[in-house]
Design a protein around this motif. Structure first.
Motif, mmCIF file in Angstrom:
data_model
loop_
_atom_site.group_PDB
_atom_site.id
_atom_site.type_symbol
_atom_site.label_atom_id
_atom_site.label_comp_id
_atom_site.label_asym_id
_atom_site.label_seq_id
_atom_site.Cartn_x
_atom_site.Cartn_y
_atom_site.Cartn_z
ATOM 1 N N TRP A 34 18.249 -25.361 11.776
ATOM 2 C CA TRP A 34 18.025 -24.253 10.855
ATOM 3 C C TRP A 34 18.883 -23.037 11.193
ATOM 4 C CZ3 TRP A 34 15.886 -26.440 7.000
ATOM 5 C CH2 TRP A 34 15.481 -25.682 5.894
ATOM 6 N N GLY A 90 12.587 -20.446 10.153
ATOM 7 C CA GLY A 90 12.896 -21.249 11.318
ATOM 8 C C GLY A 90 12.286 -20.755 12.610
ATOM 9 N N MET A 145 13.666 -27.515 15.252
ATOM 10 C CA MET A 145 13.825 -26.620 14.120
ATOM 11 C C MET A 145 15.068 -25.747 14.263
ATOM 12 S SD MET A 145 12.932 -25.424 11.236
ATOM 13 C CE MET A 145 11.490 -26.478 11.094
ATOM 14 N N PRO A 201 5.370 -18.098 9.642
ATOM 15 C CA PRO A 201 6.753 -18.553 9.861
ATOM 16 C C PRO A 201 7.748 -17.526 9.335
ATOM 17 C CG PRO A 201 5.812 -19.662 7.962
ATOM 18 C CD PRO A 201 4.710 -18.811 8.546
ATOM 19 N N TRP A 241 6.551 -26.428 8.388
ATOM 20 C CA TRP A 241 6.715 -25.530 9.524
ATOM 21 C C TRP A 241 5.603 -24.475 9.559
ATOM 22 C CZ3 TRP A 241 8.581 -25.536 14.044
ATOM 23 C CH2 TRP A 241 8.866 -24.359 14.740
ATOM 24 N N GLN A 293 10.332 -28.355 4.646
ATOM 25 C CA GLN A 293 10.477 -27.581 5.888
ATOM 26 C C GLN A 293 9.587 -26.350 5.857
ATOM 27 O OE1 GLN A 293 11.960 -24.365 6.071
ATOM 28 N NE2 GLN A 293 11.849 -24.182 8.309
ATOM 29 N N THR A 301 11.879 -34.369 16.514
ATOM 30 C CA THR A 301 10.581 -34.319 15.834
ATOM 31 C C THR A 301 9.794 -35.594 16.075
ATOM 32 O OG1 THR A 301 11.560 -32.906 14.120
ATOM 33 C CG2 THR A 301 9.463 -33.966 13.605
ATOM 34 N N ILE A 334 7.926 -31.595 8.515
ATOM 35 C CA ILE A 334 9.298 -31.265 8.905
ATOM 36 C C ILE A 334 10.105 -32.534 9.153
ATOM 37 C CG2 ILE A 334 8.642 -29.023 9.830
ATOM 38 C CD1 ILE A 334 8.800 -30.174 12.611
ATOM 39 N N ALA A 368 9.231 -29.200 19.049
ATOM 40 C CA ALA A 368 9.338 -28.897 17.620
ATOM 41 C C ALA A 368 10.226 -27.680 17.376
ATOM 42 C CB ALA A 368 7.943 -28.670 17.034
ATOM 43 N N GLN A 369 10.129 -26.661 18.237
ATOM 44 C CA GLN A 369 10.948 -25.471 18.053
ATOM 45 C C GLN A 369 12.425 -25.765 18.316
ATOM 46 O OE1 GLN A 369 9.903 -21.946 17.135
ATOM 47 N NE2 GLN A 369 12.013 -22.432 16.623
ATOM 48 N N VAL A 380 3.140 -24.180 12.757
ATOM 49 C CA VAL A 380 3.064 -22.970 13.584
ATOM 50 C C VAL A 380 1.619 -22.491 13.704
ATOM 51 C CG1 VAL A 380 3.657 -20.519 13.610
ATOM 52 C CG2 VAL A 380 5.422 -22.219 13.177
#
Length: 570
Positions: free
Chosen positions: A298, A44, A294, A41, A379, A375, A440, A353, A290-291, A383
């Protein structure tokens, strides 16, 4: 036996083989090991690499000319390039308040720079990779970092939002090409058994961008102005360009290869061990959702922490450093469980998250700190688990599956800031965690509805599952063969002798009928055998040889069939 008698092979086995399924493609092959995958990661976002030829690693002749010291130096330069590109990608998140103040634009407009960066990565990655495919890694990577240095220099000298956006787009194009080439180039510098070491060092450079790079960018932007970090990137880029040109191997012509020879076969690529388009689409849906969740919050986290949570700006570098350390620790902790618990690991990351958004929604300082902790840990786990899950289900080669996965992830990173900016303009910063929490929740539903049988199947390692599947396939083929070759129970000797007597009488009668001067009713094998020589002599003296051949062969076949205890009754 007459000299004209010839033996004919029974057609039963040939017909059986003709009806059997073709088995050419079922030759035993070595079980494919898991592809080399790694994800880290970056504030973010994420950087991921997949090397899809675990057994057929190719070291060029140029790489073989490197000394070990120079190969390690080249690997160090590539890791430094991963650090620089990762820190530059996340710089907008750390510098958005300073850029908004310096250029006199809203924070929501600065967030669109993250969208432009992600979209450029999506659009430019594949075309640039194909365009430079015939160039040597040394030439390509040196030119790539030169282009990246040009982009950050444009950003450092920007006096307007448009110029800054242009610099970000140029550096994003170079970023896409660099990450497409860095892992294979690093792996080819060393022997195949050192592949894990090379990929790990590259990812350590990417991880350092979150642990060290983003906090330094935040401090420099706060005390020296938002252009200062980009000047630092430009200086580092010049050093990296020179270092790559000196450490990476030059192209070497292989005179032993005859241009008239046929091209070598294309390398075999690893494929997903549980390939399924439907399940792969589910993974992509979770990744995209999810992206988006985020990046929607973020991208504006620096403004949220200072304006909503009420924390001083001096705490931002500490929060970013804390998040970077926890992200690396979470990645290392979740790694051993991915091979057998990919879906569970994804669910754990989604829950992490989700808790982060709940804590951030409180709008307090302790909520911001707790949100940063959950987070970063959630995260990082998400990922890494998503990449592994996607590679298990990809219906294509893993290089194509990885490209599709990263395009989906970057598409979500492009959409998120747009949604976040719209929510920011309409409801303010405080509403951002709630929007991310809802998105989420959608991702959590997609993960929770995975078929339990699929989760159980993914819980078995690739090598064990492949061996079990091949054993079952072998058993199925044996059962099918047994079904096709099934016969009645063996007859007793007396019954077999009776059948043989009957077949012989029919054959003798047919022979007598086809030979002039013989009786139409053939003598039985149970009568006086004294007449047999006379019948045979008359047949051989008066019948053509081809007739004798046919009749004798027929009699021989009947005798052989009579001896088969498994022969079915006519």
């Amino acid at each position: 036996m007459s000299s004209h008698t010839r033996t004919l092979e029974l057609p039963a086995l040939d017909e059986l083989l003709a009806r059997a399924p073709e088995q050419r493609g079922a030759r035993p092959e070595s079980i494919e090991p898991e592809p080399t995958t790694a994800a880290i990661p970056v504030v973010g976002g994420a950087e991921a690499v997949v090397i899809d030829e675990p057994e057929r690693a190719v070291r060029s002749l140029a790489a073989l000319t490197l000394s070990p010291r120079r190969a390690h130096a080249a690997l160090l330069v590539l890791a430094a390039g991963a650090f620089a590109t990762g820190a530059n990608e996340a710089s907008i998140i750390a510098l958005s308040p300073s850029i908004a103040t310096g250029l006199g634009v809203p924070v929501a407009q600065v967030g669109l720079l993250a969208t432009a960066f992600a979209l450029t990565v999506v659009v430019a990655a594949v075309p640039l990779t194909l365009l430079t495919a015939r160039l040597s890694p040394r030439t390509t990577l040196t030119a790539t970092l030169a282009l990246w240095t040009t982009g950050v220099t444009i950003a450092a000298t920007a006096g307007s939002f448009a110029q800054l956006a242009g610099g970000r787009i140029v550096s994003a194009a170079a970023h896409a090409l660099f990450w497409a080439l860095v892992a294979p180039t690093a792996a080819n510098l060393f022997a195949p058994h050192l592949r894990a070491m090379t990929v790990t060092r590259i990812m350590v450079g990417g991880a350092a961008a979150g642990v060290v790079g983003t906090p330094l960018v935040t401090i420099a932007g706060e005390h020296l102005g938002w252009q200062a970090p980009y000047w630092g990137f430009a200086a580092l880029g010049v050093v990296l360009v020179v270092a790559l040109a000196l450490t990476l191997p030059r192209p070497v012509r292989d005179d032993s290869v005859d241009p008239d020879d046929d091209l070598p076969p294309a390398p075999e690529h690893t494929r997903g061990d549980v390939p399924s388009m439907r399940n792969f689409a589910r993974v992509l849906a979770v990744t995209f959702t999810a992206q988006v969740a985020m990046s929607a919050t973020w991208t504006y986290i620096a403004s949220y922490v200072t304006d909503v949570a009420g924390m001083p700006k001096a705490t931002l570098p500490v929060l970013f450093a804390l998040g970077g350390v926890l992200g690396v620790a979470s990645t290392l902790a979740i790694g051993p469980h991915l091979a057998r618990r990919a879906v569970h690991s994804v669910g754990l990351g989604v829950v992490g998250i989700g808790i982060a958004w709940v804590l951030l929604a409180t709008g307090t300082a302790w909520g911001a700190v707790g949100g940063q902790i959950f987070q970063a840990a959630g995260w990082a786990a998400l990922v890494a688990a998503l990449l592994n899950w996607a590679m298990r289900h990809t219906p294509w080669r893993t290089d194509l599956g990885a490209s599709t996965f990263m395009m989906t992830s970057n598409s979500g990173a492009a959409v998120g800031p747009i949604i976040g900016g719209a929510v920011l303009g309409a409801f303010g910063l405080a509403a951002l965690p709630l929007v991310s929490l809802a998105l989420t929740g959608v991702a959590a539903v997609l993960v929770a509805t995975v078929d339990p049988r699929l989760r159980h199947r993914l819980g078995v390692s690739r090598s064990v599952r492949t061996a079990l599947e091949r054993r079952q396939a072998l058993r199925d083929r044996r059962d099918e063969w047994a079904r096709r070759t099934e016969r009645t129970a063996p007859r007793s000797i007396a019954a077999a002798w009776s059948v043989g007597q009957q077949a012989a009488r029919h054959a003798d009668a047919a022979l007598a009928a086809s030979v002039p001067g013989t009786s139409a009713s053939a003598p039985s094998m149970t009568k006086d055998d004294a007449d047999a020589p006379a019948v045979t002599a008359r047949a051989e003296s008066s019948a053509p040889s081809e007739v004798l051949d046919e009749g004798a062969a027929y009699l021989h076949i009947a005798s052989l069939q009579a001896l088969d205890p498994y022969r079915e009754e006519p």
